[in-house]
Enzyme design. Structure first.
Site, PDB file in Angstrom:
ATOM      1  N   ASP A 160     -24.650 -52.977 -51.112  1.00  0.00           N
ATOM      2  CA  ASP A 160     -25.544 -54.093 -50.850  1.00  0.00           C
ATOM      3  C   ASP A 160     -26.691 -54.190 -51.833  1.00  0.00           C
ATOM      4  O   ASP A 160     -27.248 -53.194 -52.271  1.00  0.00           O
ATOM      5  CB  ASP A 160     -26.098 -53.986 -49.422  1.00  0.00           C
ATOM      6  CG  ASP A 160     -25.003 -54.191 -48.392  1.00  0.00           C
ATOM      7  OD1 ASP A 160     -24.271 -55.178 -48.547  1.00  0.00           O
ATOM      8  OD2 ASP A 160     -24.856 -53.365 -47.478  1.00  0.00           O
TER       9      ASP A 160
ATOM     10  N   GLU B 172     -19.626 -61.299 -39.148  1.00  0.00           N
ATOM     11  CA  GLU B 172     -19.721 -59.883 -39.510  1.00  0.00           C
ATOM     12  C   GLU B 172     -21.092 -59.386 -39.077  1.00  0.00           C
ATOM     13  O   GLU B 172     -22.106 -59.991 -39.428  1.00  0.00           O
ATOM     14  CB  GLU B 172     -19.623 -59.696 -41.028  1.00  0.00           C
ATOM     15  CG  GLU B 172     -18.284 -60.018 -41.637  1.00  0.00           C
ATOM     16  CD  GLU B 172     -18.352 -59.870 -43.168  1.00  0.00           C
ATOM     17  OE1 GLU B 172     -19.266 -59.190 -43.679  1.00  0.00           O
ATOM     18  OE2 GLU B 172     -17.491 -60.450 -43.839  1.00  0.00           O
TER      19      GLU B 172
END
Length: 262
Positions: A60, A49
């Protein structure tokens, strides 16, 4: 056949689980991203990724936010990432997935982004902030270019799992915790129950991510899934500030240690 499907098919035949690794494209710099991808593949990563840096990455935690910021500070933009993927493709056929926030695609132009992704050899997209309601437009374009939209499900979204997975392709990214990404000591969610729930709604391969930081954790979780996703723990190693060859060595030995248990 999409490279992601092919990879899961091969792994299934070998009785192994997928090791999916995440890095931020452009951290520490765009050329080093090229070296890291090849090092990850060499060490046993099955799918990679590539995070497209974004100024407000909601899903995140601090590690990946900081990584994203470092890449943005270097002036890394989508065209730079497309170019480096094109360069990677001259050397490697590993499945590559963009982790990208919806706003980045929208601002770049949905059709333009998907066409360029296809042209350089991207296999799938993970869009953490894509509302189900907005998915139709992207899905139609992605299908046109043979790019998979990889669904993200979380332990809280039981009644939405069916809805989220029904048009997804490639694999289901199963968030193992509620909250943001980040390496953790342990993962509390009752993974077994959670994965059973996801399996009721889809036959796609399932990969567990968010918080996996050691081979021990990967080993514990692999029996419930078809793959393990490791991001923050890897990004931390890239950020340590070693010289380049030491960093690549550190990345390889960490990834090899994860691969061994899968």
């Amino acid at each position: 056949m999409n490279r992601i499907d092919k990879k899961f098919e091969v792994l299934k035949g070998e009785g192994r689980k997928a090791l999916i690794t995440f890095i931020t494209a452009g951290d520490p710099d765009i050329e080093t991203t090229y070296d890291i991808v090849l090092a990850l593949e060499e060490a046993g990563s099955d799918i990679i990724e590539l995070g497209i840096p974004y100024s407000d990455p909601l899903a995140d935690g601090p590690t990946i936010q900081a990584s994203s910021q470092r890449a943005l500070n270097k002036g890394v933009k989508i065209p730079d990432i497309m170019k480096i993927v094109e360069k990677i493709r001259l050397k490697s056929d590993i499945p590559l997935v963009y982790l990208v926030y919806y706003n980045s695609i929208f601002k770049y132009g949905i059709q333009k982004f998907l066409k360029e992704s296809k042209d350089v050899g991207i296999d799938g997209l993970i869009i953490p902030d894509l509302p189900i309601e907005e998915r139709k437009d992207i899905l139609e374009e992605a299908d046109k270019y043979g790019i998979y939209l990889i669904p993200l499900v979380a332990p809280t979204s039981k009644e939405r799992i069916k809805l989220i997975t029904e048009n997804g392709k490639g694999f289901v990214y199963c968030v193992s915790i509620t909250g943001v990404t980040g390496a953790r000591e342990d993962i509390e969610t009752d993974i077994e129950e959670y994965m059973k729930t996801v399996s009721q709604y889809t036959n796609m391969p399932k990969a567990i991510g968010f918080g996996i930081s050691t081979p021990e954790m990967a080993k514990k979780l692999k029996d419930f899934s078809d793959g393990i996703i490791v991001g923050s723990a890897l990004v931390e190693r890239i950020a340590k500030g070693y010289n380049k060859s030491e960093m690549l060595q550190e990345v390889k030995s960490f990834v090899s240690s994860l691969k061994e248990v899968l």
